[in-house]
Design a protein around this motif. Sequence first.
Motif, short mmCIF file in Angstrom:
data_model
loop_
_atom_site.label_atom_id
_atom_site.label_comp_id
_atom_site.label_asym_id
_atom_site.label_seq_id
_atom_site.Cartn_x
_atom_site.Cartn_y
_atom_site.Cartn_z
N VAL A 91 0.87 -1.19 0.00
CA VAL A 91 0.00 0.00 0.00
C VAL A 91 0.90 1.23 0.00
O VAL A 91 1.70 1.41 0.93
CB VAL A 91 -0.95 0.02 1.22
N ASP A 92 0.78 2.04 -1.04
CA ASP A 92 1.60 3.25 -1.19
C ASP A 92 3.10 2.92 -1.11
O ASP A 92 3.89 3.65 -0.51
CB ASP A 92 1.22 4.30 -0.14
N SER A 96 2.58 -4.54 3.14
CA SER A 96 1.45 -4.66 4.06
C SER A 96 1.30 -6.07 4.62
O SER A 96 1.29 -6.28 5.83
CB SER A 96 0.15 -4.22 3.38
N LEU A 109 -8.09 2.42 5.20
CA LEU A 109 -7.12 3.40 4.73
C LEU A 109 -7.54 4.80 5.15
O LEU A 109 -8.73 5.11 5.27
CB LEU A 109 -7.00 3.34 3.20
N HIS A 114 -4.49 6.62 -2.70
CA HIS A 114 -3.65 5.49 -2.33
C HIS A 114 -3.42 4.62 -3.57
O HIS A 114 -4.27 4.56 -4.47
CB HIS A 114 -4.29 4.64 -1.23
N THR A 115 -2.27 3.93 -3.58
CA THR A 115 -1.96 2.95 -4.62
C THR A 115 -1.80 1.58 -3.97
O THR A 115 -1.00 1.41 -3.04
CB THR A 115 -0.68 3.31 -5.38
N ARG A 137 -5.28 2.41 -8.34
CA ARG A 137 -5.30 3.67 -7.60
C ARG A 137 -6.73 3.92 -7.10
O ARG A 137 -7.70 3.77 -7.86
CB ARG A 137 -4.86 4.85 -8.46
#
Length: 292
Positions: A91-92, A96, A109, A114-115, A137
């Motif tokens: 994540v970003d 994770s 989130l 966020h990506t 995204r």
Amino acid sequence: MARSPKWSTPCAAALLGLTVLFGTFLLAVTSPSVAAAAGPSLSILAPANDQVIGNGTPVMLSFAVANFVLVQPGRVGQVANAGEGHVDLYVDGAYSRLLTRVEPVSLPLGSGPHTIRLQLVQDNGTPLSPDVSASVRIVASHGPAAGTPTLTIVSPRPGPTIAHDVYFAVEVTNFTLVDSTGQPNAPNEGHVQLFLNGVLNQEPRAYDLGFIVDMPDGNNTVTARLVNNDNTPLSPDVSASVTIRIQGAADPIGSEQVTGGVSLILVLILVVLLLRRRKAIARFSPERPARP
């Protein structure tokens, strides 16, 4: 003389050969070994790219894997196999978790863009070669995912008032008020700014009443405006205004004159009462006998 068999002619023999060759090709295409040769694949089914996830709900991530077996790493006696492994979730850009089952994943989130990225890796964590990954995204928000924000001042009402300290209450729709603590901007999320006569006066906390003190006498216009987390106005602007007239107290100089006149009257009354008392004492006091 006996007739030749049906497939004895050159043309018929060629047709038979083509039929056998085509059947062999179909069998090769549909065989598991050829399918495996296509290589592993990974795809994200949900959410959609650039989707807004509203109301502070977690992101539900769904994905699919083909030509690759997901297994739990670290098993006793496990042997590295190029056709099996697990999925790493980022994540970003930050790692994770690892995934060993093709099932939806809940991702809480914070507000903002966020990506999310998935990557197939072998049992020992080594990425496949060539790399097999997929990303999407999204934008997370505490506000609704859709709708046009509105703002209304519900208190006070326009008109006169004698109070110099005034409470202000607003009502919003399609917008969620949050305390700005440096989080990124998000759709339909932010806070309220109050302007007194065009000058920023305060930013009330989420869903608190505004309270402006020491408002000057006369007409005062208060404007409430919705802004993003970074204090920039929404586009298009969403604001509302109300004008109230502060009626000041009576003239203090006139009040002092009235107070002085009352005091003088009280003094005169006191003097008259004292004089009457002396006369009454003199009237009823016994006369002294004369000396011989």
